[in-house]
Design a protein around this motif. Structure first.
Motif, mmCIF file in Angstrom:
data_model
loop_
_atom_site.group_PDB
_atom_site.id
_atom_site.type_symbol
_atom_site.label_atom_id
_atom_site.label_comp_id
_atom_site.label_asym_id
_atom_site.label_seq_id
_atom_site.Cartn_x
_atom_site.Cartn_y
_atom_site.Cartn_z
ATOM 1 N N PRO A 131 25.505 36.125 38.412
ATOM 2 C CA PRO A 131 25.823 34.897 38.025
ATOM 3 C C PRO A 131 26.825 34.532 36.884
ATOM 4 O O PRO A 131 27.513 34.193 36.684
ATOM 5 N N GLY A 132 26.248 35.604 35.896
ATOM 6 C CA GLY A 132 26.896 35.436 34.604
ATOM 7 C C GLY A 132 28.391 36.246 34.698
ATOM 8 O O GLY A 132 29.278 35.723 33.922
ATOM 9 N N ILE A 133 28.392 37.356 35.530
ATOM 10 C CA ILE A 133 29.705 38.012 35.538
ATOM 11 C C ILE A 133 30.561 36.769 35.997
ATOM 12 O O ILE A 133 31.767 37.025 35.779
ATOM 13 N N ILE A 134 30.226 36.005 37.052
ATOM 14 C CA ILE A 134 31.508 35.473 37.924
ATOM 15 C C ILE A 134 31.587 34.136 37.038
ATOM 16 O O ILE A 134 32.860 33.844 37.002
ATOM 17 N N ALA A 138 35.397 33.315 35.651
ATOM 18 C CA ALA A 138 35.759 31.815 35.706
ATOM 19 C C ALA A 138 36.666 31.373 34.279
ATOM 20 O O ALA A 138 37.576 30.865 34.623
ATOM 21 N N ILE A 139 35.564 31.372 33.213
ATOM 22 C CA ILE A 139 36.137 31.312 32.064
ATOM 23 C C ILE A 139 37.637 32.186 31.624
ATOM 24 O O ILE A 139 38.380 31.563 31.213
ATOM 25 N N LEU A 185 37.800 27.649 40.224
ATOM 26 C CA LEU A 185 37.103 26.755 40.881
ATOM 27 C C LEU A 185 36.285 27.582 41.807
ATOM 28 O O LEU A 185 35.057 27.293 42.076
ATOM 29 N N TRP A 186 36.950 28.490 42.482
ATOM 30 C CA TRP A 186 36.277 29.449 43.536
ATOM 31 C C TRP A 186 35.022 30.202 42.845
ATOM 32 O O TRP A 186 34.074 30.339 43.639
ATOM 33 N N ASN A 187 35.330 30.569 41.602
ATOM 34 C CA ASN A 187 34.062 31.452 40.970
ATOM 35 C C ASN A 187 33.058 30.497 40.776
ATOM 36 O O ASN A 187 31.827 31.053 40.857
ATOM 37 N N THR A 217 35.614 38.482 46.537
ATOM 38 C CA THR A 217 36.686 39.034 47.193
ATOM 39 C C THR A 217 37.136 38.509 48.378
ATOM 40 O O THR A 217 38.276 38.355 48.599
ATOM 41 N N PHE A 218 36.157 37.618 49.001
ATOM 42 C CA PHE A 218 36.705 36.501 50.212
ATOM 43 C C PHE A 218 37.693 35.559 49.562
ATOM 44 O O PHE A 218 38.743 35.520 50.179
ATOM 45 N N GLY A 219 37.368 35.228 48.402
ATOM 46 C CA GLY A 219 38.380 34.213 48.056
ATOM 47 C C GLY A 219 39.302 34.659 47.208
ATOM 48 O O GLY A 219 40.435 34.166 47.240
ATOM 49 N N ARG A 220 39.222 35.780 46.812
ATOM 50 C CA ARG A 220 40.556 36.583 46.100
ATOM 51 C C ARG A 220 41.666 36.908 47.435
ATOM 52 O O ARG A 220 42.834 36.903 46.875
ATOM 53 N N LEU A 221 41.120 37.168 48.397
ATOM 54 C CA LEU A 221 42.162 37.530 49.293
ATOM 55 C C LEU A 221 43.163 36.255 49.663
ATOM 56 O O LEU A 221 44.500 36.646 49.605
#
Length: 387
Positions: A131-134, A138-139, A185-187, A217-221
């Motif tokens: 959770p911290g990585i994502i 985002a930031i 927003l996705w992150n 990765t799904f959102g990054r697509l």
């Protein structure tokens, strides 16, 4: 005609005297700090020293930045090795250009080295860190906004981002899809899902990190499909699209096939016993005195009988969170031998059965029971009268 758009910053660097403060680097630093703090709290909940997060970050962050830059240069070589490229720009990371896939690969290598040195399970750490990585990702995406880079196709949507003429891919178009905002927003959504799943449905070791990679990765697509910046292509698709798809499939397979033990959170009482949290006294009362009074006060449901075993229930709530210790609870033994005239009574120890949720740390704060001194929690020993 565009009636509304997100303005871009007029500049991405502020000079504090001779020192340049670059917004892109600042966003990365803030993200790293947030990731370390969140990971440390989650490690402590799992019974590990929260300082491990900073020690592993000391290795993972440099490796991650190096890997991110290498991936970017290799996947976008023209600005550096092309006909009009400048090889010296390879080291100018403050101008942007950090590939997330290289960051994850390099950061994972650094984390693996640090975890081996510290004797910590890499899979356990990865679950705590996900959770911290994502959130850090985002930031960090706001750094792209300050640099006016990595935007998407031209659009006249009300939330389009306005790009200055010096940074436009098409000089005739001023507004573009704000892909940095979409990924931000996705992150945040992914971070919320990870925290929810980890709280309600604790997964086996390593599976939460696999879920993080799959969701990201799904959102990054679909975000990559909107981008129009220069990038190498394979079969007509950007390299990052292929990378996202392959990594997404691999992480889903890892999530489905991983069968490892579940790392449950330890209780707040266990955290205090391990020295992971500090006891705080009531307002205006010293911690030692507050703990002693708590321990001395009778509690509903307390029983005492002869014996030498101290036990607490297996599952309880303290401070608003349920503490779990593998479903078995804590068991300890105290033998309180007494001298003549001691408060605990003559001959033998005492058996105390309490409900879980006791707020005082009997061992550290409420007066440690020492065999042979006739002391009990919160009471001073009674000395025998002189002969």
């Amino acid at each position: 005609m565009v009636f509304a758009a997100i303005p871009s910053p007029s500049r991405g660097v502020v000079h504090l005297g001779p020192v340049p403060l670059r917004a892109y680097a600042l966003m990365i630093i803030i993200g790293i700090v947030v990731a370390v703090v969140v990971t440390g709290r989650r490690l402590r909940a799992r019974g590990l020293d929260p300082e491990i997060a900073g020690e592993i970050a000391f290795w993972a962050v440099p490796f991650g930045i190096l890997g991110a830059r290498i991936y970017h240069v290799l996947s976008t070589p023209d600005p550096y090795f092309g006909h009009d490229g400048n090889l010296g720009d390879v080291v100018k990371i403050w101008n942007g250009g950090l590939g997330i896939w290289g960051a994850i690969a390099g950061g994972a290598l650094g984390a693996w080295i640090a975890a081996r040195r510290l004797g910590v399970s890499l899979a356990l750490f990865a679950d705590a860190a996900a959770p911290g990585i994502i959130l850090a990702q985002a930031i960090g995406r706001w750094g792209n906004w300050f640099n006016q880079e990595l935007y998407g196709r031209a659009t006249d949507l009300p939330w389009a981002v306005r790009i200055d003429a010096a940074h436009r891919i098409d000089p005739t178009v001023a507004t573009y899809q704000p892909t940095f905002l979409y990924e931000f927003l996705w992150n945040l959504v992914v971070a919320g899902i990870l925290l929810f799943v980890d709280r309600r449905h604790r997964l086996g070791r390593g599976r939460l990190f696999a879920l993080y990679v799959a969701l990201y990765t799904f959102g990054r697509l679909w975000i990559e499909m909107l981008r129009i910046d220069t990038a190498d292509r394979i079969l007509g698709l950007r390299v990052n699209i292929w990378t996202s798809a392959l990594v997404c499939v691999a992480s889903i397979v890892a999530f489905a096939l991983t069968r490892r033990p579940v790392d449950l959170d330890v209780s707040p009482e266990e955290q205090r016993e391990l020295g992971l949290v500090r006891e705080r006294g009531r307002r205006g009362v010293e911690p030692e005195r507050a703990a002693s009074s708590d321990a001395a006060a009778p509690r509903p449901g307390d029983e005492s009988e002869t014996g030498g075993e101290f036990e607490t229930g297996g599952e309880f709530e303290a401070g608003g969170e349920s503490g779990r210790s593998g479903g078995t609870g804590l068991r300890g033994e105290t033998d309180t031998g007494s001298e003549p005239g001691g408060e605990s009574g003559g001959g033998g120890g005492t058996r105390v059965e309490r409900e879980a949720g006791v707020g005082a740390d009997v061992g550290a704060q409420a007066g440690r029971v020492t065999p042979g001194r006739g002391e009990s929690a919160g009471h001073a020993p009674v000395e025998a009268p002189p002969h």
